[in-house]
Scaffold this motif. Structure first.
Motif, mmCIF file in Angstrom:
data_model
loop_
_atom_site.group_PDB
_atom_site.id
_atom_site.type_symbol
_atom_site.label_atom_id
_atom_site.label_comp_id
_atom_site.label_asym_id
_atom_site.label_seq_id
_atom_site.Cartn_x
_atom_site.Cartn_y
_atom_site.Cartn_z
ATOM 1 N N GLY A 278 0.819 -1.201 0.000
ATOM 2 C CA GLY A 278 0.000 0.000 0.000
ATOM 3 C C GLY A 278 0.847 1.242 0.000
ATOM 4 N N GLY A 279 0.282 2.329 -0.445
ATOM 5 C CA GLY A 279 0.954 3.616 -0.446
ATOM 6 C C GLY A 279 0.261 4.598 -1.355
ATOM 7 N N ASN A 280 0.330 5.878 -1.022
ATOM 8 C CA ASN A 280 -0.140 6.953 -1.874
ATOM 9 C C ASN A 280 -1.581 6.765 -2.339
ATOM 10 O OD1 ASN A 280 0.316 9.444 -3.114
ATOM 11 N ND2 ASN A 280 0.907 8.511 -5.047
ATOM 12 N N GLY A 281 -2.444 6.398 -1.397
ATOM 13 C CA GLY A 281 -3.865 6.306 -1.716
ATOM 14 C C GLY A 281 -4.304 4.988 -2.303
ATOM 15 N N TRP A 282 -3.428 3.979 -2.299
ATOM 16 C CA TRP A 282 -3.773 2.662 -2.832
ATOM 17 C C TRP A 282 -3.435 1.568 -1.830
ATOM 18 C CZ3 TRP A 282 -5.763 0.798 -7.488
ATOM 19 C CH2 TRP A 282 -6.037 1.747 -8.474
ATOM 20 N N VAL A 283 -4.265 0.520 -1.840
ATOM 21 C CA VAL A 283 -3.927 -0.766 -1.245
ATOM 22 C C VAL A 283 -4.040 -1.790 -2.357
ATOM 23 C CG1 VAL A 283 -4.619 -2.568 0.373
ATOM 24 C CG2 VAL A 283 -4.684 -0.173 1.094
ATOM 25 N N LEU A 284 -2.970 -2.565 -2.588
ATOM 26 C CA LEU A 284 -2.919 -3.552 -3.662
ATOM 27 C C LEU A 284 -2.633 -4.918 -3.052
ATOM 28 C CD1 LEU A 284 -0.668 -1.554 -6.175
ATOM 29 C CD2 LEU A 284 -3.163 -1.634 -6.106
ATOM 30 N N LEU A 285 -3.592 -5.834 -3.147
ATOM 31 C CA LEU A 285 -3.471 -7.129 -2.489
ATOM 32 C C LEU A 285 -3.748 -8.251 -3.476
ATOM 33 C CD1 LEU A 285 -5.363 -6.235 0.815
ATOM 34 C CD2 LEU A 285 -2.891 -6.369 0.474
ATOM 35 N N SER A 286 -2.979 -9.340 -3.346
ATOM 36 C CA SER A 286 -3.108 -10.465 -4.264
ATOM 37 C C SER A 286 -3.965 -11.568 -3.661
ATOM 38 C CB SER A 286 -1.724 -10.966 -4.673
ATOM 39 O OG SER A 286 -0.976 -11.336 -3.538
ATOM 40 N N GLY A 287 -3.893 -12.764 -4.267
ATOM 41 C CA GLY A 287 -4.871 -13.815 -4.016
ATOM 42 C C GLY A 287 -5.017 -14.273 -2.588
ATOM 43 N N HIS A 288 -3.915 -14.386 -1.827
ATOM 44 C CA HIS A 288 -4.065 -14.931 -0.477
ATOM 45 C C HIS A 288 -4.817 -13.971 0.437
ATOM 46 C CE1 HIS A 288 -0.255 -12.720 -0.363
ATOM 47 N NE2 HIS A 288 -0.305 -12.679 0.944
ATOM 48 N N ASP A 289 -4.713 -12.666 0.194
ATOM 49 C CA ASP A 289 -5.496 -11.719 0.994
ATOM 50 C C ASP A 289 -6.982 -11.815 0.663
ATOM 51 O OD1 ASP A 289 -3.639 -9.612 2.565
ATOM 52 O OD2 ASP A 289 -2.634 -10.306 0.755
ATOM 53 N N ALA A 290 -7.306 -11.946 -0.631
ATOM 54 C CA ALA A 290 -8.704 -12.123 -1.014
ATOM 55 C C ALA A 290 -9.264 -13.407 -0.406
ATOM 56 C CB ALA A 290 -8.832 -12.146 -2.537
ATOM 57 N N ASP A 291 -8.484 -14.490 -0.463
ATOM 58 C CA ASP A 291 -8.918 -15.748 0.144
ATOM 59 C C ASP A 291 -9.124 -15.603 1.647
ATOM 60 O OD1 ASP A 291 -8.788 -17.005 -2.316
ATOM 61 O OD2 ASP A 291 -6.848 -17.941 -1.952
ATOM 62 N N GLY A 292 -8.196 -14.892 2.291
ATOM 63 C CA GLY A 292 -8.318 -14.699 3.733
ATOM 64 C C GLY A 292 -9.574 -13.951 4.104
ATOM 65 N N ALA A 293 -9.885 -12.903 3.356
ATOM 66 C CA ALA A 293 -11.111 -12.149 3.618
ATOM 67 C C ALA A 293 -12.341 -13.021 3.439
ATOM 68 C CB ALA A 293 -11.179 -10.927 2.698
ATOM 69 N N ALA A 294 -12.268 -13.949 2.455
ATOM 70 C CA ALA A 294 -13.406 -14.831 2.182
ATOM 71 C C ALA A 294 -13.524 -15.969 3.187
ATOM 72 C CB ALA A 294 -13.281 -15.410 0.774
#
Length: 358
Positions: A278-294
């Motif tokens: 993340g930085g400068n107004g963005w958070v960029l997350l890949s597959g394991h973060d999406a899976d974790g949220a799910a």
């Protein structure tokens, strides 16, 4: 946690990211010339199912496409996205919409729908694209053995249902590659993570950010998982490829810019290679973060802490230099037993993105 590496992609300074899939039924039809169709049932429950269809044009360029097939077991199409779908008896017709009607040679497009079934739900055995058969099929079928935890109830969209979100809000995208089936657990889970982060900011700062409604925009990606992983990569360092490719697509398609703080969760990842930050107004997350949220990749508190950490970066905070009990350090893994210290609070409240808080 921060990697110490700096990217110049669109002036985003990124800190390193945070480190089960439903069974599917897939039928793939190949033609020597004309088209290739992949039909996937990603989730199925008693009386209903969700399907995605990917079409590749193997012939001359097309400006306006129509895919036809038959549901011979009596299935019916309900909610649809990324195409206009009509059904008359067993015959189903899907046509491109304004933003995906043109297909160059070798280009692909995907769309999806929720449907109903009674008795059985076999996959279609034949497709035509603009009346040209997608022949020479090979078929692989793996039937779902368990229903999804949550039945899909709302068709995903590629534009917010109420128009462009208001400026000054936090805009959240779940970017789903063409070969990733829609699963309601992802928008629901990411929504839960964002609302917890919103609560945390309020408790810590006395102010918090505003989320869009609905919180998560489901974005049907333009490419398959492998494309996001391998395209635009340099050498063997694939750490940023997935999230960089996703960010670039969101900017091009949706004008994602400094009007919002933008949160990207893309369901693609190369194991032990892909990351985010993340930085400068963005958070960029890949597959394991999406899976974790799910809810399919570790205890949810770990993903709550991860989002708070990366939002701290999006609001302008650096990593802490030691594991010091703040969520900007490795203490994020012990969430909710981490916090912002006073210096970090001041950094957010007086920083370049303070206007997003109220």
């Amino acid at each position: 946690m921060a990697s110490g590496r700096t990217r110049r992609l669109l002036a985003v300074v990124l800190a390193a990211g945070l480190g089960a899939t439903l069974p599917v039924m897939t039928v793939t039809a190949h033609a020597d010339a004309g088209c290739q169709v992949s039909y996937t049932v990603g989730s199925q429950w008693q009386g209903g199912f969700g399907a995605s269809v990917a079409v590749t044009n193997l012939g001359d360029p097309i400006n306006g496409w129509t895919l036809r097939w038959s549901f011979d077991a009596g299935q019916t199409v309900g909610q649809t996205w990324n195409a206009t779908v009509a059904q008359s008896g067993a015959a189903v017709t899907a046509s491109g919409v304004s933003y995906n009607a043109a297909l160059a040679t070798g280009a692909s497009v995907s769309f999806g729908f929720n449907g109903t079934w009674t008795g059985s739900n076999p996959a279609p055995t034949g497709f035509t694209l603009n009346n040209v058969a997608c022949a020479g099929t090979t078929t692989t079928t793996t039937r779902p053995t368990t229903p999804p935890t949550t039945k899909p109830t709302t068709a995903p969209t590629t534009t917010p249902p109420n128009g462009t979100p208001p400026a000054g809000t936090v805009r959240v995208y779940w970017l789903k590659p063409t070969d990733k089936a829609f699963d309601q657990r992802y928008p629901d889970g990411i929504t839960g993570v964002m609302k917890e982060a919103q609560r945390f900011f309020k408790a810590q700062l006395g102010k918090t950010f505003t989320l869009n409604s609905p919180v998560v925009e489901v974005v049907n990606g333009l490419h398959d998982t492998n494309w996001y992983i391998t395209t635009n990569c340099t050498g063997s360092d694939h750490y940023w490829c997935v999230v960089d490719n996703g960010q670039r697509e969101l900017q091009q398609r949706f004008g994602a810019d400094s009007r919002w703080i933008n949160i990207e969760e893309v369901s693609a990842e190369e194991t032990n290679q892909s990351g985010g930050g993340g930085g400068n107004g963005w958070v960029l997350l890949s597959g394991h973060d999406a899976d974790g949220a799910a809810g399919v990749n570790g205890p949810i508190n770990r993903w709550y802490g991860g989002m708070v950490h990366e939002l701290g970066h999006a609001f302008g905070l650096p990593d802490a230099t030691s594991t010091d009990g703040t969520c900007m350090s490795a203490s994020l893994y012990d969430y909710p037993n981490c916090s912002f210290n006073q210096t970090q609070k001041n950094g957010i409240l007086n920083g370049p993105f303070a206007g997003f808080l109220s």
